[in-house]
Design a protein around this motif. Structure first.
Motif, PDB file in Angstrom:
ATOM      1  N   UNK A 135      -1.232   4.639   5.011  1.00 32.21           N
ATOM      2  CA  UNK A 135       0.149   4.280   5.326  1.00 32.21           C
ATOM      3  C   UNK A 135       0.504   2.848   4.943  1.00 32.21           C
ATOM      4  N   UNK A 136      -0.476   2.076   4.511  1.00 34.82           N
ATOM      5  CA  UNK A 136      -0.258   0.694   4.100  1.00 34.82           C
ATOM      6  C   UNK A 136      -0.558   0.545   2.610  1.00 34.82           C
ATOM      7  N   UNK A 137       0.364   0.001   1.809  1.00 34.63           N
ATOM      8  CA  UNK A 137       0.089  -0.169   0.382  1.00 34.63           C
ATOM      9  C   UNK A 137      -1.210  -0.920   0.138  1.00 34.63           C
ATOM     10  N   UNK A 138      -2.050  -0.377  -0.766  1.00 40.30           N
ATOM     11  CA  UNK A 138      -3.309  -0.998  -1.126  1.00 40.30           C
ATOM     12  C   UNK A 138      -3.523  -0.915  -2.624  1.00 40.30           C
ATOM     13  N   UNK A 159      -1.031  -5.132 -11.549  1.00 42.09           N
ATOM     14  CA  UNK A 159      -1.811  -4.415 -10.547  1.00 42.09           C
ATOM     15  C   UNK A 159      -0.998  -3.230 -10.018  1.00 42.09           C
ATOM     16  N   UNK A 160      -1.701  -2.144  -9.671  1.00 43.97           N
ATOM     17  CA  UNK A 160      -1.041  -0.957  -9.140  1.00 43.97           C
ATOM     18  C   UNK A 160      -1.369  -0.801  -7.663  1.00 43.97           C
ATOM     19  N   UNK A 161      -0.346  -0.646  -6.859  1.00 43.68           N
ATOM     20  CA  UNK A 161      -0.465  -0.410  -5.429  1.00 43.68           C
ATOM     21  C   UNK A 161      -0.152   1.058  -5.143  1.00 43.68           C
ATOM     22  N   UNK A 162      -0.767   1.614  -4.114  1.00 44.99           N
ATOM     23  CA  UNK A 162      -0.533   3.018  -3.789  1.00 44.99           C
ATOM     24  C   UNK A 162      -0.465   3.211  -2.275  1.00 44.99           C
ATOM     25  N   UNK A 163       0.269   4.231  -1.872  1.00 46.79           N
ATOM     26  CA  UNK A 163       0.298   4.623  -0.460  1.00 46.79           C
ATOM     27  C   UNK A 163       0.729   6.087  -0.363  1.00 46.79           C
ATOM     28  N   UNK A 164       0.434   6.707   0.776  1.00 44.12           N
ATOM     29  CA  UNK A 164       0.743   8.119   0.982  1.00 44.12           C
ATOM     30  C   UNK A 164      -0.507   8.919   1.305  1.00 44.12           C
ATOM     31  N   UNK A 165      -0.387  10.221   1.377  1.00 42.81           N
ATOM     32  CA  UNK A 165      -1.542  11.051   1.694  1.00 42.81           C
ATOM     33  C   UNK A 165      -2.555  11.028   0.556  1.00 42.81           C
ATOM     34  N   UNK A 166      -3.843  10.963   0.907  1.00 43.12           N
ATOM     35  CA  UNK A 166      -4.892  10.772  -0.097  1.00 43.12           C
ATOM     36  C   UNK A 166      -5.860  11.957  -0.163  1.00 43.12           C
ATOM     37  N   UNK A 206       3.968   8.740   3.733  1.00 45.65           N
ATOM     38  CA  UNK A 206       4.725   8.566   2.492  1.00 45.65           C
ATOM     39  C   UNK A 206       5.521   7.266   2.406  1.00 45.65           C
ATOM     40  N   UNK A 207       5.915   6.695   3.550  1.00 49.38           N
ATOM     41  CA  UNK A 207       6.823   5.548   3.510  1.00 49.38           C
ATOM     42  C   UNK A 207       6.118   4.213   3.298  1.00 49.38           C
ATOM     43  N   UNK A 208       4.815   4.154   3.555  1.00 51.34           N
ATOM     44  CA  UNK A 208       4.075   2.920   3.324  1.00 51.34           C
ATOM     45  C   UNK A 208       4.490   1.783   4.228  1.00 51.34           C
TER      46      UNK A 208
END
Length: 499
Positions: free
Chosen positions: A158-161, A114-121, A65-67
């Protein structure tokens, strides 16, 4: 708990059919359906935010969750920490301008649209493929205390993408994140979403009954001219330019504002209006929702067993499992100039135009931020005299002496913790502390009163916005370059917070 005697709703008079704005926000769904083309536009379209933010994260990140990357040492962050992957250098000359926090994931919008995302997928909420992520190996020379038995995190999650397949001509003006779904609102009123909805029985689906999980952004064709979206645990609200509210997702607690029959459960996956008109703002907690109309009346619906909808019986009665099946006007909140509403699983905050914060709902984990010796008479107690909930909106006090000069500009809620951001950009936190989500360090007890976050990373930051999930939190701010101004601000709040 005793039975709830619901007050008779006001404002359900028949709507005028002459094309003028209705006096009531409650009309029939059939009226809206047959009169939609004739209804005037009463809400402006949203505009993209432009202020570049430093992004801070904290709490428990065992589900990425923390990225902060894959290292196991990043799973627990006790106070706000700058996310190093979201700096101007890392983002290629731009910054994050907006973000939305879901139960276990976060979306962030940068200045390049652009939208970045991180966390459980697990539910496809990140909008990108993380299945081929390489396993991060442990450093054998690392201090054992800095690692845990669970090992490192999934590197891609765990890494923003960047969210994939979201190259849009129109600007993204808002993000929304539930526990299992992500959505973006465009400046032209279109909505794109991905992920899925879940219900008590498990996976419900994404759209219709044919799409179970949508792993890339998809336009929601049923929605047009949308000006705001709001996310619950597993449902979404959308408000359009005509002041009409739509809802879709899981409706088992009546959070969709209408009854969902079991044999028609998949119909709930399609956005539908449910008779709310003349609305200017919507908000949602996990299982309960709010709407404010242009006459400053506030409506609520959904789960209410802790009085989180701010409605009780005539004598303050609450009912275990109480539900407001339809939008119901809330006298305690109406005509009070409320500008923002934030809600968790069983509690709610409201911010007025005068910078005052009202809190109500569940008390067990100190979600409402009221010390036990200052609880109002309206507090509901169990048979043992233990406080369980504060069902009547109650003004919060900030600082040890509750000084009046502390005004609030933004609020945020996690499942069981809460935040208020002062006009000067400091953050007060309270609620469930075991996961470090309040950002106040290692605590033995839950935080019963608003307590200012004091740490090196944010001491010179003017925090502008804040959000939270189940066990973590995110804030965004702008660095104060004027050293004298920063010092004066710290001295001011040290005095406010002193015993």
């Amino acid at each position: 708990m005793v039975a709830l005697q619901r007050k008779k709703r006001t404002g359900e008079q028949s709507a005028e059919r002459n094309g003028k704005r209705h006096k009531s926000a409650l009309v029939t769904s059939s009226f809206i359906l047959h009169s939609y083309s004739k209804l005037p536009d009463i809400n402006d379209y949203s505009k993209q935010k432009t202020v570049g933010l430093d992004v801070f994260v904290w709490g428990t990140g065992s589900m990425c969750e923390l990225g902060l990357g894959p290292a196991a040492s990043t799973k627990e962050v006790k106070r706000p920490r700058l996310n190093p992957y979201l700096t101007e250098e890392k983002l290629g000359g731009t910054r994050v301008v907006d973000f939305a926090v879901g139960g276990m994931h976060t979306l962030a919008l940068d200045g390049k649209n652009r939208v970045w995302s991180w966390g459980t997928n697990d539910s496809g909420v990140l909008g990108r493929d993380t299945s081929q992520a390489k396993e991060a190996l442990k450093d054998m020379d690392a201090d054992a205390s800095e690692d845990d038995e669970d090992g490192d995190l999934n590197e891609a999650e765990s890494t923003p993408g960047l969210v994939e397949n979201l190259a849009l001509e129109d600007e993204i003006v808002q993000l929304a994140a539930t526990d299992n779904l992500s959505a973006v609102l465009l400046s032209n009123g279109d909505v794109y979403a991905w992920g899925c909805f879940r219900c008590n029985e498990g996976l419900l689906g994404f759209l219709h009954q044919d799409i179970k999980i949508q792993r890339t952004p998809m336009k929601i064709a049923q929605l047009q001219n949308i000006v705001q979206i709001a996310a619950g645990k597993d449902h979404l609200l959308a408000l359009d330019s005509k002041g009409i509210v739509f809802a879709w997702g899981n409706g088992q607690q009546f959070q969709l504002g209408r009854r969902i029959l079991e044999r028609h459960r998949f119909k709930s996956l399609e956005p539908q209006q449910f008779g709310l008109y003349n609305i200017k703002y919507v908000a949602s907690g996990d299982f309960h929702c709010f709407a404010i109309d242009h006459a400053d009346n506030v409506y609520a619906w959904g789960l209410n067993q802790f009085g989180q909808c701010a409605l009780t019986g005539a004598n303050g009665e609450l009912e275990d499992g109480s539900i407001l099946m339809k939008p119901t006007m809330i006298p305690e909140l109406s005509q009070r100039g409320i500008q923002q509403i934030a809600a968790g699983e069983h509690h709610t905050l409201a911010l007025t135009k005068d910078g005052v914060v009202l809190a109500w709902g569940r008390y067990d984990m100190k979600e409402v931020g009221i010390p036990e010796d200052q609880l109002p008479k309206s507090t509901f107690k169990d048979q043992h005299g233990k406080p369980r909930s504060v069902p009547v909106p109650t003004e919060l006090k900030f600082g040890q002496k509750g000084k009046a000069e502390v005004k609030i500009k933004a609020i945020g809620c996690g499942s069981h913790h809460s935040f208020a951001v002062t006009n000067d950009g400091f953050v007060y936190a309270w609620g469930f502390s075991e996961t470090y989500a309040p950002g106040l360090g290692n605590l033995d007890d839950d935080v019963e009163r608003p307590t200012r976050i004091v740490n090196t990373a944010t001491k010179n930051e003017d925090i502008l916005m804040i959000g939270a999930g189940g066990q973590f939190s995110v804030s965004g701010g702008v660095k104060i370059d004027d050293e004298d101004k920063a010092e004066d601000r710290i001295e001011k709040y040290n005095e406010i917070d002193e015993e």
